[in-house]
Design a protein around this motif. Structure first.
Motif, PDB file in Angstrom:
ATOM      1  N   ALA A   4      41.876  42.139  31.229  1.00  0.00           N
ATOM      2  CA  ALA A   4      41.694  42.463  32.638  1.00  0.00           C
ATOM      3  C   ALA A   4      42.175  41.300  33.497  1.00  0.00           C
ATOM      4  O   ALA A   4      42.004  40.136  33.141  1.00  0.00           O
ATOM      5  N   GLN A   8      40.519  42.719  38.558  1.00  0.00           N
ATOM      6  CA  GLN A   8      39.773  43.763  37.852  1.00  0.00           C
ATOM      7  C   GLN A   8      38.385  43.270  37.436  1.00  0.00           C
ATOM      8  O   GLN A   8      37.405  44.000  37.546  1.00  0.00           O
ATOM      9  N   PRO A  45      35.709  46.355  32.218  1.00  0.00           N
ATOM     10  CA  PRO A  45      37.133  46.489  32.534  1.00  0.00           C
ATOM     11  C   PRO A  45      37.938  46.934  31.304  1.00  0.00           C
ATOM     12  O   PRO A  45      37.830  46.350  30.235  1.00  0.00           O
ATOM     13  N   PRO A  47      41.705  47.880  31.551  1.00  0.00           N
ATOM     14  CA  PRO A  47      42.827  48.087  32.465  1.00  0.00           C
ATOM     15  C   PRO A  47      43.630  49.334  32.141  1.00  0.00           C
ATOM     16  O   PRO A  47      43.921  49.588  30.977  1.00  0.00           O
ATOM     17  N   PRO A  48      43.924  50.103  33.174  1.00  0.00           N
ATOM     18  CA  PRO A  48      43.736  49.843  34.602  1.00  0.00           C
ATOM     19  C   PRO A  48      42.392  50.351  35.141  1.00  0.00           C
ATOM     20  O   PRO A  48      42.203  50.430  36.354  1.00  0.00           O
TER      21      PRO A  48
END
Length: 131
Positions: A4, A8, A45, A47-48
Motif C-alpha cells: 500500500a 492508502q 489496505p 491496493p487499490p
C-alpha cells in the motif's frame, strides 16, 4: 500482494478511526482472535482497495455494505472489486448493514464457517499432503 502507498495506509487509518456502528459492532467480535481463534484486521489496505475486515490466514475479506451498494452502480463496483480480489485468491463475503443489525448471530456463523472451511481444506492430510 502489492504494498500500500502512504496515502492508502493513511486512508485505511482514517477509516479505522471513523467506523460505522455496524463495523464497530462486528469488530468487537472479530478482534483479538475471538472468533474461533482466527486473526482479523480491520480496514486492511489491499491496493487499490481497503477491505473492511480481512483474515490473511484464510484469505477472506468481509465487507459490510451500506445503502450505496444497492443501486446498479454500487453493485457493478462491488462486482469488479470482488473479481479483482478473487483473482488474487481472496474470497469475499458481503453483508448488508441490515444483516449486522438484524441477524448478527448468523453473520458471525457465516464468517466462522468460511474460516473453518478454509482451515479444514488447507489442513495436511494423507490425501492432501502439503510440502
Amino acid at each position: 500482494m502489492p504494498r500500500a502507498t502512504r496515502d492508502q495506509r493513511d486512508f485505511a487509518q482514517h477509516l479505522r478511526h471513523d467506523q460505522t456502528d455496524c463495523e464497530r459492532r462486528l469488530w468487537h467480535h472479530l478482534r483479538n482472535r475471538q472468533l474461533g481463534g482466527f486473526k482479523f484486521r480491520r480496514q486492511y489496505p489491499c491496493p487499490p482497495y481497503v477491505l473492511d475486515f480481512y483474515c490473511a490466514d484464510c484469505r477472506l475479506a468481509v465487507e459490510l455494505d451500506g445503502g450505496q451498494h444497492y443501486d446498479d452502480e454500487g453493485r457493478a463496483k462491488d462486482r469488479v472489486r470482488s473479481e479483482f480480489l478473487a483473482s488474487r485468491g481472496i474470497r469475499v463475503i458481503r453483508f448488508g448493514n441490515h444483516d449486522v443489525l438484524g441477524n448478527f448471530e448468523t453473520v458471525l456463523e457465516v464468517i466462522f464457517e468460511a474460516c473453518r472451511e478454509f482451515a479444514h481444506s488447507s489442513a495436511p492430510s494423507a490425501s492432501n499432503p502439503r510440502t
